[in-house]
Design an enzyme around this catalytic site. Structure first.
Site, PDB file in Angstrom:
ATOM      1  CD  GLU A 145      -2.764  -1.439   0.230  1.00  0.00           C
ATOM      2  OE1 GLU A 145      -2.947  -0.488  -0.567  1.00  0.00           O
ATOM      3  OE2 GLU A 145      -3.343  -2.531   0.119  1.00  0.00           O
ATOM      4  CB  CYS A 202      -1.368   6.983   1.793  1.00  0.00           C
ATOM      5  SG  CYS A 202      -2.765   5.983   2.355  1.00  0.00           S
TER       6      CYS A 202
END
Length: 469
Positions: free
Chosen positions: A218, A252
């Protein structure tokens, strides 16, 4: 006296302990897994204030409400969802057997992988530990969590709290600097999940490859937001501002830059400024305003600003000055690809605005760059919404919102290409940490012997005639 045991040795001991425990109980029951998740939820609820304070200490200041909204709430909802659906997830899936292979039955059974490693970043040190942990425990695995060295207070607290409810052979928290992280990624896990920078993700994947360990990465990247020609700017600006200001942009999936129609750019900047200042009327001593995690990250962001201004960008700062590690929000105009702020993931309160004339230009701009973890579109025209979904690639999409797709328990979360590989959350998390084992079952009667050698018999020729079409 400090422990002189080398980090590699301590990690290997913990890994061996978990591997041994898994071998003794390779298929935990639904009741056992549900109890693990229940204990985890009760622990988070009981110590929520301590967790809020620990995270705030690591950030020098983190809004308590942001920790509640972005870390504790989705963690507890994820646990609740997993416990509710666990038996359904574990149930073998019946599959079709073709006529030529009858009589037989087939199914897929979901088997725990074994020992799972999770490398946790600093920006959401609780949620990004708990999210993978939910999926791994629901799937029946043992888990080792490597917490970030940038959040030592949170790491120490989680290590102490988890030890109260989980034996080390079930859930272990690993602390330490970069050398420990390197050694951690080299362990022969049955699955390794890493959340963090793309540059570090390459090293993690390289280390995992030595053991043929499957990985979920990720990573992030530059997630764009597109403002359409006709969306009310107040709607778009307010929702983009929420996505960008949460955790001071240290997310993110925060909107990294905004594509705005050329003739609406100035009005968008004004609407964004009003939205941000509406959220945070003042910066100094504002308990709602989260600080940049440390001086290193603050210096990186200030370097982006000086690099951009030196190369011709116009910077509009929304507050007169910052306060310690509380960096003021800024909008950057006249940006170009030579600037670091347009090359690297920003991960902070800086928002470049990129003008476009036609929606095709916006699509081209996005598609010429690495595929992002998230993409946001603001506009109520359904035909254009469909174009966004079909003509761009990203890990996830929000239409007319930001961030909230990642909080949906029933949606997978993950990147694509440079923004990551694999996904977790909800059922997809359970599947990521499970082995889908194919099972074909035949009993006493064996029709397959009709096609055994020697070949050329009548029934073999009949099978070919009927099924090879």
């Amino acid at each position: 006296m400090p422990d002189a045991t080398p980090p590699d040795s301590k990690l290997e001991q913990c890994f061996a302990l978990q591997r041994q425990a898994f071998a003794a109980n390779p298929m935990p029951t639904a009741a056992q897994r549900s109890q693990w998740l229940k204990s985890l939820g009760e622990l988070l609820n009981e110590h929520r204030q301590a967790l809020i304070e620990a995270i705030s200490h690591d950030f020098s200041h983190r809004s308590a409400d942001e920790t509640l909204l972005a870390e504790l709430l989705p963690s507890l909802l994820g646990i609740r969802d997993a416990r509710k659906k666990l038996k359904r997830w574990m149930k073998p899936s019946r599959r079709h057997v073709g006529l030529v292979f009858q009589p037989a039955s087939a199914r897929v059974e979901y088997q725990p992988l074994g020992v799972v490693g999770v490398i946790v970043p600093w920006n959401y040190p609780l949620f990004l530990a708990i999210g993978p942990l939910i999926g791994a425990l629901a799937a029946g695995n043992r888990v080792m969590l490597k917490l970030s060295e940038a959040t030592p207070t949170t790491g120490e607290l989680l290590k102490r709290l988890f030890a109260q409810v989980f034996p080390e052979d079930l859930v272990a928290v690993v602390l330490g600097e970069a050398d420990v992280g390197i050694a951690f990624s080299r362990l022969p896990f049955d699955h390794l999940l890493f959340t963090g920078a793309t540059s570090i993700g390459r090293h993690v994947m390289r280390a995992a490859a030595e053991n043929l360990t499957p990985v979920t990465l990720e990573l992030g990247g530059k997630s764009p937001a597109i403002v359409s020609h006709d969306v009310p700017l107040k709607d778009a600006a307010e929702r983009i501002a929420f996505g960008k200001t949460l955790n001071a942009g240290q997310t993110c999936i925060a909107p990294d830059y905004v594509l705005v129609p050329q003739d609406r750019a100035d009005d968008f900047v004004e609407a964004y400024k009003q939205a941000v200042q509406g959220f945070y009327p003042t910066l100094a001593d504002n308990p709602d305003y989260t600080a940049i995690i440390n001086q290193r990250q603050l210096a990186r962001l200030n370097h982006y600003l000086s690099d951009a201004t030196g190369k011709g960008a116009t910077v509009i700062t929304l507050y007169e000055q910052g306060q310690a590690q509380r960096m003021p929000f800024s909008v950057l105009l006249d940006v170009n690809d030579d600037m670091l702020v347009m090359q690297d993931e920003i991960f902070g309160p800086l928002l470049p605005v990129v003008p476009y004339n036609h929606i095709d230009e916006a699509f081209a701009y996005i598609n010429q760059r690495p595929r992002p973890l998230a993409l946001y579109y603001f506009g109520y025209n359904k035909a254009e919404q469909k174009q966004v979904l079909e003509r761009t690639h990203s890990g996830g999409v929000c239409l007319n919102d930001t961030l909230l797709h990642a909080a949906q328990d029933d949606l997978p979360f993950g990147g694509i290409g440079p923004s990551g590989m694999g996904h977790y959350h909800g059922r997809e998390g359970f599947l990521t940490f499970s082995h889908a084992k194919s099972v074909l079952i035949k009993q006493r009667f064996n029709a397959a012997r009709l096609v055994y050698p020697p070949y050329g018999k009548f029934l073999q020729r009949l099978v070919y005639k009927l099924f090879l079409r």
